[in-house]
Design an enzyme around this catalytic site. Structure first.
Site, PDB file in Angstrom:
ATOM      1  N   ILE A  13       0.806  -1.228   0.000  1.00 47.17           N
ATOM      2  CA  ILE A  13       0.000   0.000   0.000  1.00 47.17           C
ATOM      3  C   ILE A  13       0.835   1.273   0.000  1.00 47.17           C
ATOM      4  O   ILE A  13       0.285   2.363   0.044  1.00 47.17           O
ATOM      5  CB  ILE A  13      -0.983   0.030   1.191  1.00 47.17           C
ATOM      6  CG1 ILE A  13      -0.225  -0.074   2.511  1.00 47.17           C
ATOM      7  CG2 ILE A  13      -2.023  -1.078   1.050  1.00 47.17           C
ATOM      8  CD1 ILE A  13      -1.115   0.130   3.734  1.00 47.17           C
ATOM      9  N   GLY A  14       2.173   1.132  -0.044  1.00 41.53           N
ATOM     10  CA  GLY A  14       3.023   2.311  -0.162  1.00 41.53           C
ATOM     11  C   GLY A  14       3.765   2.723   1.097  1.00 41.53           C
ATOM     12  O   GLY A  14       4.235   3.859   1.189  1.00 41.53           O
ATOM     13  N   LYS A  37      14.090  -1.663   8.901  1.00 42.38           N
ATOM     14  CA  LYS A  37      13.063  -2.662   8.618  1.00 42.38           C
ATOM     15  C   LYS A  37      13.377  -3.850   9.524  1.00 42.38           C
ATOM     16  O   LYS A  37      14.324  -4.598   9.279  1.00 42.38           O
ATOM     17  CB  LYS A  37      13.126  -3.072   7.138  1.00 42.38           C
ATOM     18  CG  LYS A  37      12.051  -4.045   6.707  1.00 42.38           C
ATOM     19  CD  LYS A  37      10.812  -3.329   6.235  1.00 42.38           C
ATOM     20  CE  LYS A  37       9.822  -4.307   5.612  1.00 42.38           C
ATOM     21  NZ  LYS A  37       8.664  -3.644   5.040  1.00 42.38           N
ATOM     22  N   ASP A  46      12.279  -8.417  -2.677  1.00 41.72           N
ATOM     23  CA  ASP A  46      11.571  -7.283  -2.084  1.00 41.72           C
ATOM     24  C   ASP A  46      12.480  -6.700  -1.002  1.00 41.72           C
ATOM     25  O   ASP A  46      12.502  -7.169   0.131  1.00 41.72           O
ATOM     26  CB  ASP A  46      10.249  -7.766  -1.479  1.00 41.72           C
ATOM     27  CG  ASP A  46       9.378  -6.623  -0.999  1.00 41.72           C
ATOM     28  OD1 ASP A  46       9.733  -5.459  -1.242  1.00 41.72           O
ATOM     29  OD2 ASP A  46       8.347  -6.895  -0.360  1.00 41.72           O
ATOM     30  N   GLU A 104       9.869   0.559   9.861  1.00 42.90           N
ATOM     31  CA  GLU A 104       8.746   0.177   8.995  1.00 42.90           C
ATOM     32  C   GLU A 104       8.365  -1.289   9.185  1.00 42.90           C
ATOM     33  O   GLU A 104       9.213  -2.182   9.089  1.00 42.90           O
ATOM     34  CB  GLU A 104       9.089   0.414   7.522  1.00 42.90           C
ATOM     35  CG  GLU A 104       7.901   0.125   6.610  1.00 42.90           C
ATOM     36  CD  GLU A 104       8.267  -0.004   5.147  1.00 42.90           C
ATOM     37  OE1 GLU A 104       7.568  -0.759   4.434  1.00 42.90           O
ATOM     38  OE2 GLU A 104       9.248   0.628   4.707  1.00 42.90           O
TER      39      GLU A 104
END
Length: 198
Positions: A13-14, A37, A46, A104
């Site tokens: 979703i960004g 992360k 990814d 994130e």
């Protein structure tokens, strides 16, 4: 130092795109920034840290991933067990020498890590300000409101909503959704961005 937990109502979703934009904003304000992360699945295909570093102009040392797995799945399926306490310690150590730290999540706010730990436990354990990324599309009003209630119930410090207009069918729908969400989140900062990232 200010530390943020950038999470969302789902995956794809960004969140990483917003992380890069937010890192650029903070850097332009003269702050030193580190992006972390904690866990990335579907790695290395990814690689959000590499994306954020490139987009935000951060060095590889300032955009890091701590734990990885090749399978693109919820962390609870690929770690046995997930090293939560160790991960929190590593985030603390990496946070010490920067003005702002962006952590994130892998997927949405309530993605399970395993052993009764979920993504939102990073925000609780580390005292992070939560920024909730919401895709601006049909259904986003319910998502934004439900996730807000979830954050309140779990005593999360929800400081901002980041609305990704990339998903909106048109400007009128995007603005209507944004207005309703803003009415529900009068105490939070509202960011709007348009990230074509697929």
């Amino acid at each position: 130092m200010t530390r943020y937990f950038i999470t969302g109502t789902g995956t794809g979703i960004g969140k990483s795109y917003f992380s890069a934009l937010f890192a650029q904003k903070l850097t332009a304000e003269g702050q030193t920034v580190r992006y972390i992360k904690p866990v990335a699945t579907g790695f290395p295909e990814d690689d959000d840290a590499a994306f954020v570093a490139k987009q935000a102009g951060l060095t590889a040392a300032d955009a890091v991933t701590l734990y990885t797995a090749a399978e693109p799945a919820s962390p609870c399926f690929v770690f046995d067990p997930f090293p939560f306490a160790e991960c929190v310690g590593r985030i603390e150590a990496l946070s010490a020498d920067r003005d702002a730290v962006l952590v994130e999540s892998a997927g949405g706010l309530a993605v399970p890590l395993g052993q009764r730990r979920y993504n939102y436990h990073f925000a609780l354990e580390l005292g992070l300000e939560v920024i909730l990324v919401v895709p601006n599309r049909l259904g986003c009003l319910s998502d934004a409101i439900v996730y807000g209630h979830f954050a309140k119930r779990h005593k999360l410090a929800l400081s901002a909503i980041a609305l990704n207009d990339h998903f909106a069918a048109n400007a009128r729908e995007a603005d209507r959704n944004a207005a309703v969400i803003a009415e529900h989140y009068t105490s939070q900062t509202m960011y709007r961005f348009d990230a074509a990232f697929m």
